[in-house]
Design a protein around this motif. Structure first.
Motif, PDB file in Angstrom:
ATOM      1  N   THR A 223       0.640  -1.100  -0.337  1.00 34.35           N
ATOM      2  CA  THR A 223       0.117  -0.091  -0.217  1.00 34.35           C
ATOM      3  C   THR A 223       1.298   1.271   0.400  1.00 34.35           C
ATOM      4  OG1 THR A 223      -1.919  -1.470   1.171  1.00 34.35           O
ATOM      5  CG2 THR A 223      -1.830   1.247   1.311  1.00 34.35           C
ATOM      6  N   GLY A 224       2.044   1.507   0.480  1.00 37.84           N
ATOM      7  CA  GLY A 224       3.100   2.220   0.885  1.00 37.84           C
ATOM      8  C   GLY A 224       3.520   2.922  -0.150  1.00 37.84           C
ATOM      9  N   ILE A 225       4.224   1.293  -1.091  1.00 37.44           N
ATOM     10  CA  ILE A 225       4.865   1.976  -2.038  1.00 37.44           C
ATOM     11  C   ILE A 225       3.512   2.012  -3.503  1.00 37.44           C
ATOM     12  CG2 ILE A 225       5.597   0.951  -5.073  1.00 37.44           C
ATOM     13  CD1 ILE A 225       7.054  -1.262  -2.286  1.00 37.44           C
ATOM     14  N   GLU A 226       2.199   1.497  -3.666  1.00 32.17           N
ATOM     15  CA  GLU A 226       1.553   2.762  -4.335  1.00 32.17           C
ATOM     16  C   GLU A 226       1.367   3.627  -4.220  1.00 32.17           C
ATOM     17  OE1 GLU A 226      -2.011  -0.189  -3.609  1.00 32.17           O
ATOM     18  OE2 GLU A 226      -1.265  -1.711  -4.696  1.00 32.17           O
ATOM     19  N   ARG A 227       1.188   4.291  -3.377  1.00 32.72           N
ATOM     20  CA  ARG A 227       0.852   5.362  -2.437  1.00 32.72           C
ATOM     21  C   ARG A 227       1.929   6.289  -3.077  1.00 32.72           C
ATOM     22  NH1 ARG A 227      -1.242   6.883   2.869  1.00 32.72           N
ATOM     23  NH2 ARG A 227      -3.648   5.279   3.275  1.00 32.72           N
ATOM     24  N   VAL A 228       3.211   6.354  -3.226  1.00 32.27           N
ATOM     25  CA  VAL A 228       4.572   6.955  -3.812  1.00 32.27           C
ATOM     26  C   VAL A 228       4.254   6.659  -5.118  1.00 32.27           C
ATOM     27  CG1 VAL A 228       6.625   7.085  -3.988  1.00 32.27           C
ATOM     28  CG2 VAL A 228       5.340   6.652  -1.829  1.00 32.27           C
ATOM     29  N   SER A 230       1.732   6.524  -7.905  1.00 30.11           N
ATOM     30  CA  SER A 230       0.080   7.750  -7.786  1.00 30.11           C
ATOM     31  C   SER A 230       1.214   9.115  -8.179  1.00 30.11           C
ATOM     32  CB  SER A 230      -0.513   7.156  -6.414  1.00 30.11           C
ATOM     33  OG  SER A 230       0.009   7.625  -5.175  1.00 30.11           O
ATOM     34  N   THR A 231       2.403   9.217  -6.861  1.00 28.72           N
ATOM     35  CA  THR A 231       2.826  10.415  -7.534  1.00 28.72           C
ATOM     36  C   THR A 231       3.720  10.886  -8.718  1.00 28.72           C
ATOM     37  OG1 THR A 231       4.489  10.594  -5.978  1.00 28.72           O
ATOM     38  CG2 THR A 231       2.633  10.817  -4.671  1.00 28.72           C
ATOM     39  N   GLY A 232       3.655   9.769  -9.244  1.00 26.98           N
ATOM     40  CA  GLY A 232       4.682   9.936 -10.118  1.00 26.98           C
ATOM     41  C   GLY A 232       5.587   8.973 -10.480  1.00 26.98           C
ATOM     42  N   VAL A 233       6.150   8.008  -9.256  1.00 25.47           N
ATOM     43  CA  VAL A 233       7.431   8.351  -9.029  1.00 25.47           C
ATOM     44  C   VAL A 233       7.275   6.250  -9.925  1.00 25.47           C
ATOM     45  CG1 VAL A 233       8.955   6.223  -7.725  1.00 25.47           C
ATOM     46  CG2 VAL A 233       7.906   8.136  -7.013  1.00 25.47           C
ATOM     47  N   ASP A 234       8.136   5.954 -11.111  1.00 28.02           N
ATOM     48  CA  ASP A 234       8.393   5.311 -11.635  1.00 28.02           C
ATOM     49  C   ASP A 234       8.222   3.972 -10.769  1.00 28.02           C
ATOM     50  OD1 ASP A 234       8.057   2.586 -13.005  1.00 28.02           O
ATOM     51  OD2 ASP A 234      10.507   3.462 -14.232  1.00 28.02           O
ATOM     52  N   ALA A 235       7.006   2.791 -11.031  1.00 29.31           N
ATOM     53  CA  ALA A 235       6.797   1.220  -9.949  1.00 29.31           C
ATOM     54  C   ALA A 235       8.057   0.431 -10.706  1.00 29.31           C
ATOM     55  CB  ALA A 235       5.571   0.964 -10.394  1.00 29.31           C
ATOM     56  N   ASP A 236       9.006   0.453 -10.653  1.00 30.27           N
ATOM     57  CA  ASP A 236      10.071  -0.725 -11.332  1.00 30.27           C
ATOM     58  C   ASP A 236      11.244  -0.048 -10.276  1.00 30.27           C
ATOM     59  OD1 ASP A 236       8.711  -1.714 -13.424  1.00 30.27           O
ATOM     60  OD2 ASP A 236       9.926  -0.302 -15.105  1.00 30.27           O
ATOM     61  N   ARG A 237      10.955   0.955  -9.669  1.00 29.47           N
ATOM     62  CA  ARG A 237      12.019   1.375  -8.961  1.00 29.47           C
ATOM     63  C   ARG A 237      12.014   0.605  -7.214  1.00 29.47           C
ATOM     64  NH1 ARG A 237      13.448   7.609  -7.695  1.00 29.47           N
ATOM     65  NH2 ARG A 237      15.212   6.065  -6.342  1.00 29.47           N
ATOM     66  N   PHE A 238      10.706   0.322  -7.102  1.00 28.98           N
ATOM     67  CA  PHE A 238      10.461  -0.502  -6.248  1.00 28.98           C
ATOM     68  C   PHE A 238      10.847  -1.875  -6.083  1.00 28.98           C
ATOM     69  CE2 PHE A 238       8.269   3.214  -5.570  1.00 28.98           C
ATOM     70  CZ  PHE A 238       8.841   4.398  -4.481  1.00 28.98           C
ATOM     71  N   SER A 261       5.436   5.240   4.214  1.00 28.66           N
ATOM     72  CA  SER A 261       5.362   5.789   3.335  1.00 28.66           C
ATOM     73  C   SER A 261       6.130   7.372   3.416  1.00 28.66           C
ATOM     74  CB  SER A 261       3.614   6.339   3.402  1.00 28.66           C
ATOM     75  OG  SER A 261       2.877   5.994   2.707  1.00 28.66           O
ATOM     76  N   ASN A 262       7.108   7.789   4.442  1.00 29.63           N
ATOM     77  CA  ASN A 262       7.842   8.642   5.043  1.00 29.63           C
ATOM     78  C   ASN A 262       8.945   7.486   4.748  1.00 29.63           C
ATOM     79  OD1 ASN A 262       7.325  11.233   5.946  1.00 29.63           O
ATOM     80  ND2 ASN A 262       5.805  10.642   7.214  1.00 29.63           N
ATOM     81  N   LEU A 263       9.002   6.443   5.015  1.00 33.82           N
ATOM     82  CA  LEU A 263      10.442   5.870   4.455  1.00 33.82           C
ATOM     83  C   LEU A 263      10.769   5.582   3.257  1.00 33.82           C
ATOM     84  CD1 LEU A 263      10.743   2.891   7.595  1.00 33.82           C
ATOM     85  CD2 LEU A 263      12.246   5.364   7.338  1.00 33.82           C
ATOM     86  N   LEU A 264       9.823   5.128   2.678  1.00 36.94           N
ATOM     87  CA  LEU A 264       9.838   5.422   1.453  1.00 36.94           C
ATOM     88  C   LEU A 264      10.071   6.657   0.272  1.00 36.94           C
ATOM     89  CD1 LEU A 264       6.759   2.582   0.678  1.00 36.94           C
ATOM     90  CD2 LEU A 264       8.848   2.168   0.436  1.00 36.94           C
ATOM     91  N   GLU A 265       8.662   7.819   0.791  1.00 40.22           N
ATOM     92  CA  GLU A 265       9.242   8.770   0.179  1.00 40.22           C
ATOM     93  C   GLU A 265      10.695   9.363   0.429  1.00 40.22           C
ATOM     94  OE1 GLU A 265       6.701  11.490   1.669  1.00 40.22           O
ATOM     95  OE2 GLU A 265       4.242  10.088   0.212  1.00 40.22           O
ATOM     96  N   ASN A 266      11.334   8.906   1.256  1.00 41.00           N
ATOM     97  CA  ASN A 266      12.842   9.732   1.709  1.00 41.00           C
ATOM     98  C   ASN A 266      13.423   8.819   1.242  1.00 41.00           C
ATOM     99  OD1 ASN A 266      13.985  10.956   3.807  1.00 41.00           O
ATOM    100  ND2 ASN A 266      15.418   9.249   3.937  1.00 41.00           N
ATOM    101  N   ALA A 267      13.874   7.713   0.842  1.00 43.30           N
ATOM    102  CA  ALA A 267      14.737   6.957  -0.169  1.00 43.30           C
ATOM    103  C   ALA A 267      13.974   6.883  -1.808  1.00 43.30           C
ATOM    104  CB  ALA A 267      13.943   5.612  -0.030  1.00 43.30           C
ATOM    105  N   VAL A 268      13.407   7.658  -2.333  1.00 44.89           N
ATOM    106  CA  VAL A 268      13.267   8.279  -3.530  1.00 44.89           C
ATOM    107  C   VAL A 268      13.592   9.613  -3.589  1.00 44.89           C
ATOM    108  CG1 VAL A 268      11.478   9.111  -5.375  1.00 44.89           C
ATOM    109  CG2 VAL A 268      11.209   6.708  -3.988  1.00 44.89           C
ATOM    110  N   ARG A 269      13.254  10.422  -2.518  1.00 47.50           N
ATOM    111  CA  ARG A 269      13.986  11.253  -2.546  1.00 47.50           C
ATOM    112  C   ARG A 269      15.778  11.847  -2.086  1.00 47.50           C
ATOM    113  NH1 ARG A 269      11.017  14.379   1.166  1.00 47.50           N
ATOM    114  NH2 ARG A 269       9.498  14.543  -0.127  1.00 47.50           N
ATOM    115  N   HIS A 270      16.106  11.487  -1.311  1.00 44.14           N
ATOM    116  CA  HIS A 270      16.628  11.480  -0.961  1.00 44.14           C
ATOM    117  C   HIS A 270      18.366  10.394  -1.742  1.00 44.14           C
ATOM    118  CE1 HIS A 270      16.263  14.619   1.279  1.00 44.14           C
ATOM    119  NE2 HIS A 270      14.692  13.736   2.233  1.00 44.14           N
ATOM    120  N   GLY A 271      17.300   9.052  -2.033  1.00 43.09           N
ATOM    121  CA  GLY A 271      18.732   7.890  -2.365  1.00 43.09           C
ATOM    122  C   GLY A 271      18.810   8.183  -4.372  1.00 43.09           C
TER     123      GLY A 271
END
Length: 363
Positions: A223-228, A230-238, A261-271
């Motif tokens: 569910t957390g991955i789906e939320r991230v 939905s904001t435009g991040v490529d699903a293949d990144r997870f 969601s916070n941990l996943l978004e943090n990884a996308v934004r900063h990693g």
């Protein structure tokens, strides 16, 4: 004669004993007599004011300890405990300033006697302004940060709304849908930021309550991955790694989804690269790692990432997300940490399979 009347009367303590007792107090103490003369001051008061008050005993207090109020006027003349109402028992704590610019938090107690309640003694206690200055600084930083974070989505919502209202007949349907999607996204962002502020308040005051039930952690991860996504991040990144089909534990599903969601978004934004979520299970605990392939977190910063306002340089954000993560995980009786591993940043969350009762989590 009663036994009570035959009890020996203890002699009063010598003045030196009173002075020695005052030295044991953590606050600065200044005593003034009815004639406005400085009678006693402990060394803590001298350290706070930077004045050798023991050398000024017997002087008028206005000269011995010149204090100014917020208006820049003499505190002693404006407060005037010797000539004011005789029903006054003291003055509340307030910030007072000395001539060299340093300040103290001071309060007074009036000791009165007789039927006319004449002021006999005035006792002033004082303490450092350091703690209050830090709180005020943090509050100011919080207001500034949140105002900055709210301005962008609010501006976008207002701009798109105005465009839709003024140019409705001129816009194509796909343009209208795109603007409505943008409004919905920014409104959700605003809702989340307001929610983070409320969570911080609940965490800091111990009012956070958990609604725990049995949940599947792997389902919450998806569910957390789906939320991230939905904001435009490529699903293949997870990528999700686990030897189990489901991992069940007792937790507040909404709060745990918020943490993920916070941990996943943090990884996308900063990693960079792939974000890998690894879930492991033991008899008593569940362990979840969120790893990325970015530059990682410097060792000297790892103890700061879960504090308020910490931000990776040049990466944006309000610096509150990981602070909330730490608080929510702790409320579940777990812990979250940054691991010292090569190849990016790895956040590890460890949770008990059975969380504390709600009243325990709120304490």
């Amino acid at each position: 004669m009663s036994d009570q009347s035959r009890q020996p009367v203890e002699p009063p303590l010598a003045p030196g004993v009173y002075a020695a007792l005052l030295e044991q107090l953590p606050e600065g103490v200044v005593v003034v007599d009815a004639g406005r003369r400085l009678v006693l001051a402990n060394h803590r008061a001298e350290r706070l004011t930077g004045i050798h008050l023991t050398d000024r005993v017997g002087q008028d207090i206005c000269e011995a300890l010149p204090l100014l109020n917020a208006d820049g006027r003499s505190y002693w003349e404006t407060d005037n405990p010797w000539g004011g109402l005789r029903t006054r028992s003291g003055s509340p704590e307030q910030r007072l300033v000395l001539a060299d610019g340093r300040s103290v938090l001071a309060a007074t107690r009036h000791i009165r006697a007789g039927s006319d309640r004449t002021l006999q003694w005035l006792v002033m206690t004082m303490r450092s302004t350091t703690v209050r200055d830090r709180i005020e600084s943090e509050t100011s930083a919080l207001v500034t940060t949140i105002a900055h974070e709210l301005r962008a989505p609010l501006g976008a919502v207002r701009g798109f709304s105005r465009t839709l209202r003024n140019r409705w007949d001129q816009l194509r349907d796909d343009q209208k849908l795109w603007m409505l999607d943008a409004i919905d996204t920014d409104a959700a962002r605003l809702q989340r930021q307001v929610g983070e502020l409320l969570d911080i308040s609940r965490l800091d005051t111990g009012r956070l309550m958990l609604r725990s039930r049995e949940v599947d952690l792997l389902s919450l991860v998806r569910t957390g991955i789906e939320r991230v996504v939905s904001t435009g991040v490529d699903a293949d990144r997870f990528r999700v790694v686990s030897q189990f089909d489901e991992v069940r534990l007792t937790a507040d599903a909404d709060r745990l989804t918020q943490v993920l969601s916070n941990l996943l978004e943090n990884a996308v934004r900063h990693g960079r690269g792939t974000v890998t979520v690894t879930v492991q299970l033991s008899r008593r605990e569940v362990q979840l790692d969120v790893s990325d392939e970015g530059p990682g977190i410097a060792p000297e910063h790892r103890s700061l990432v879960f504090t308020r306002f910490w931000q990776a340089r040049g990466r944006g954000g309000n610096g509150l997300g990981l602070y909330v993560v730490h608080g929510l995980v702790a409320a579940h009786g777990g812990r979250v940490e940054v691991l010292d591993l090569p190849g990016g940043a790895t956040f590890r969350m460890t949770l008990p399979r059975h969380t504390p009762e709600p009243e325990e989590a709120a304490s």
